[in-house]
Design a protein around this motif. Structure first.
Motif, PDB file in Angstrom:
ATOM      1  N   GLY A 118       0.858  -1.163   0.155  1.00 30.88           N
ATOM      2  CA  GLY A 118       0.030   0.024   0.108  1.00 30.88           C
ATOM      3  C   GLY A 118       0.814   1.194  -0.012  1.00 30.88           C
ATOM      4  N   ALA A 119       0.329   2.387   0.595  1.00 34.95           N
ATOM      5  CA  ALA A 119       1.434   3.635   0.422  1.00 34.95           C
ATOM      6  C   ALA A 119       2.179   3.422   1.669  1.00 34.95           C
ATOM      7  N   PRO A 120       3.469   3.811   1.216  1.00 29.98           N
ATOM      8  CA  PRO A 120       4.519   3.462   2.187  1.00 29.98           C
ATOM      9  C   PRO A 120       4.132   4.259   3.613  1.00 29.98           C
ATOM     10  N   VAL A 121       4.554   3.708   4.661  1.00 31.10           N
ATOM     11  CA  VAL A 121       4.175   4.068   5.886  1.00 31.10           C
ATOM     12  C   VAL A 121       5.271   4.823   6.551  1.00 31.10           C
ATOM     13  N   ASP A 122       5.272   5.853   7.412  1.00 30.25           N
ATOM     14  CA  ASP A 122       6.451   6.575   8.021  1.00 30.25           C
ATOM     15  C   ASP A 122       6.865   5.859   9.359  1.00 30.25           C
ATOM     16  N   ARG A 157      -2.461  11.689  10.107  1.00 24.11           N
ATOM     17  CA  ARG A 157      -3.561  11.625  10.867  1.00 24.11           C
ATOM     18  C   ARG A 157      -3.657  10.243  11.639  1.00 24.11           C
ATOM     19  N   MET A 158      -2.972   9.279  11.243  1.00 25.29           N
ATOM     20  CA  MET A 158      -3.003   7.878  11.712  1.00 25.29           C
ATOM     21  C   MET A 158      -1.754   7.283  12.122  1.00 25.29           C
ATOM     22  N   LEU A 159      -1.815   6.894  13.486  1.00 24.79           N
ATOM     23  CA  LEU A 159      -0.274   6.373  14.022  1.00 24.79           C
ATOM     24  C   LEU A 159      -0.603   5.067  14.706  1.00 24.79           C
ATOM     25  N   VAL A 160      -0.031   4.238  14.169  1.00 22.35           N
ATOM     26  CA  VAL A 160      -0.276   2.651  14.758  1.00 22.35           C
ATOM     27  C   VAL A 160       1.176   2.203  15.746  1.00 22.35           C
ATOM     28  N   ILE A 161       0.636   1.936  16.936  1.00 21.77           N
ATOM     29  CA  ILE A 161       1.475   1.311  17.956  1.00 21.77           C
ATOM     30  C   ILE A 161       1.176  -0.008  18.349  1.00 21.77           C
ATOM     31  N   ILE A 162       2.350  -1.163  17.993  1.00 20.40           N
ATOM     32  CA  ILE A 162       2.233  -2.653  18.221  1.00 20.40           C
ATOM     33  C   ILE A 162       3.187  -2.907  19.436  1.00 20.40           C
ATOM     34  N   ARG A 163       2.559  -3.422  20.472  1.00 20.05           N
ATOM     35  CA  ARG A 163       3.586  -3.915  21.496  1.00 20.05           C
ATOM     36  C   ARG A 163       3.344  -5.418  21.738  1.00 20.05           C
ATOM     37  N   LEU A 220      -1.503 -14.271  21.360  1.00 21.21           N
ATOM     38  CA  LEU A 220       0.047 -13.681  20.715  1.00 21.21           C
ATOM     39  C   LEU A 220       0.637 -12.789  21.648  1.00 21.21           C
ATOM     40  N   ASP A 221      -0.079 -12.489  22.989  1.00 20.14           N
ATOM     41  CA  ASP A 221       0.453 -11.644  24.037  1.00 20.14           C
ATOM     42  C   ASP A 221       0.843 -10.196  23.102  1.00 20.14           C
ATOM     43  N   LYS A 222      -0.119  -9.940  22.419  1.00 22.20           N
ATOM     44  CA  LYS A 222       0.113  -8.591  21.701  1.00 22.20           C
ATOM     45  C   LYS A 222      -0.908  -7.597  21.608  1.00 22.20           C
ATOM     46  N   SER A 223      -0.383  -6.295  21.602  1.00 20.02           N
ATOM     47  CA  SER A 223      -1.508  -5.123  21.666  1.00 20.02           C
ATOM     48  C   SER A 223      -1.300  -4.308  20.367  1.00 20.02           C
ATOM     49  N   VAL A 224      -2.432  -3.500  19.981  1.00 18.25           N
ATOM     50  CA  VAL A 224      -2.317  -2.697  19.059  1.00 18.25           C
ATOM     51  C   VAL A 224      -2.945  -1.361  19.378  1.00 18.25           C
ATOM     52  N   THR A 225      -2.432  -0.347  19.339  1.00 14.97           N
ATOM     53  CA  THR A 225      -3.081   0.781  19.476  1.00 14.97           C
ATOM     54  C   THR A 225      -3.213   1.633  18.244  1.00 14.97           C
ATOM     55  N   LEU A 226      -4.273   2.412  18.111  1.00 10.44           N
ATOM     56  CA  LEU A 226      -4.438   3.567  16.924  1.00 10.44           C
ATOM     57  C   LEU A 226      -4.594   4.890  17.544  1.00 10.44           C
ATOM     58  N   LEU A 227      -3.992   5.786  16.972  1.00 11.14           N
ATOM     59  CA  LEU A 227      -4.155   7.098  17.446  1.00 11.14           C
ATOM     60  C   LEU A 227      -4.702   7.950  16.204  1.00 11.14           C
ATOM     61  N   ILE A 228      -5.767   8.658  16.305  1.00  5.80           N
ATOM     62  CA  ILE A 228      -6.170   9.614  15.434  1.00  5.80           C
ATOM     63  C   ILE A 228      -5.659  11.089  15.984  1.00  5.80           C
ATOM     64  N   THR A 229      -5.006  11.796  14.958  1.00  2.29           N
ATOM     65  CA  THR A 229      -4.695  12.938  15.489  1.00  2.29           C
ATOM     66  C   THR A 229      -5.165  14.091  14.637  1.00  2.29           C
TER      67      THR A 229
END
Length: 232
Positions: A118-122, A157-163, A220-229
């Motif tokens: 898809g579009a390149p992520v930063d 406007r959209m930031l993804v955080i995976i822990r 999977l002991d995994k979390s996803v956070t999505l921030l809309i800025t």
């Protein structure tokens, strides 16, 4: 962004809106789809049904959560199948969350490897290191510092955080005892209260965090956070 990616995003948005209308009786006002790297995110705005509005007024949020959980468990496999038929990509993980009072929802799928094209992520956005340190602090307050953290901007406007690696032994035992849904609700309330009342994130990103979502895959002991800025 290529014309094909743009077309895929529009088709997925249209299909998701239709699925929600079919199952909930009312669809969202708008659906925004972003595809980048190995992630597809779906952000819904103004999504609350008339019956949910009544339940909200009567302080029956738990009933709304239970109904949405059941319906989404039916809808998500259909969305995954549609994405695979459209793009040839199989989503291995799916996360979702909503904010009833802002009438917003997110769905986020992850496939294996960086094959979506898809579009390149930063992956080197301004404030990345400080934000990940702040998320480490959040994790430590509510569970433990993650073994691994990855973050990137899907778009401005959209930031993804995976822990990964965040569960403590007590949480794992609660999950084993069948209390996973209750645990998830408690963890979600704690983390989102932190995210919604944390001006530090605004300062780090030099943007205002307008909306936040968080979900877990306990297996999977995994979390996803999505921030809309948005603009400060």
């Amino acid at each position: 962004m290529s014309q094909q990616i743009n077309q895929h995003q529009q088709l997925i948005a249209s299909y998701t809106g239709k699925m929600l209308r079919d199952h909930f009786g009312k669809g969202p006002e708008s659906v925004f789809v972003s595809i980048g790297s190995n992630v597809i995110s779906i952000y819904l705005r103004n999504f609350v049904t008339p019956s949910e509005r009544v339940l909200l007024e009567q302080n029956h949020e738990t009933i709304i959560h239970q109904i949405r959980e059941k319906l989404l468990q039916m809808i998500i496999p259909e969305i995954s199948s549609y994405v695979e038929a459209l793009t040839g990509i199989k989503l291995k993980e799916f996360y979702y969350d909503w904010n009833l009072h802002s009438k917003t929802m997110m769905l986020l799928g992850i496939c294996e490897g960086s094959v979506m094209k898809g579009a390149p992520v930063d992956t080197d956005y301004p404030g990345k290191q400080q934000l990940e340190r702040e998320m480490d602090t959040l994790s430590q307050q509510t569970q433990r510092i993650p073994d691994e953290i990855v973050s990137f901007e899907m778009n401005p406007r959209m930031l993804v955080i995976i822990r990964k690696g965040i569960l403590v032994h007590l949480e794992k035992e609660l999950i084993r005892l069948g209390q996973g849904e209750l645990l998830k609700r408690a963890k979600r309330n704690l983390e989102k209260s932190f995210l919604h009342n944390n001006n530090i994130l605004d300062s780090i990103l030099n943007k205002r965090v307008q909306d936040s979502f968080v979900d877990w895959n306990f297996n999977l002991d995994k979390s996803v956070t999505l921030l809309i800025t948005g603009n400060k």
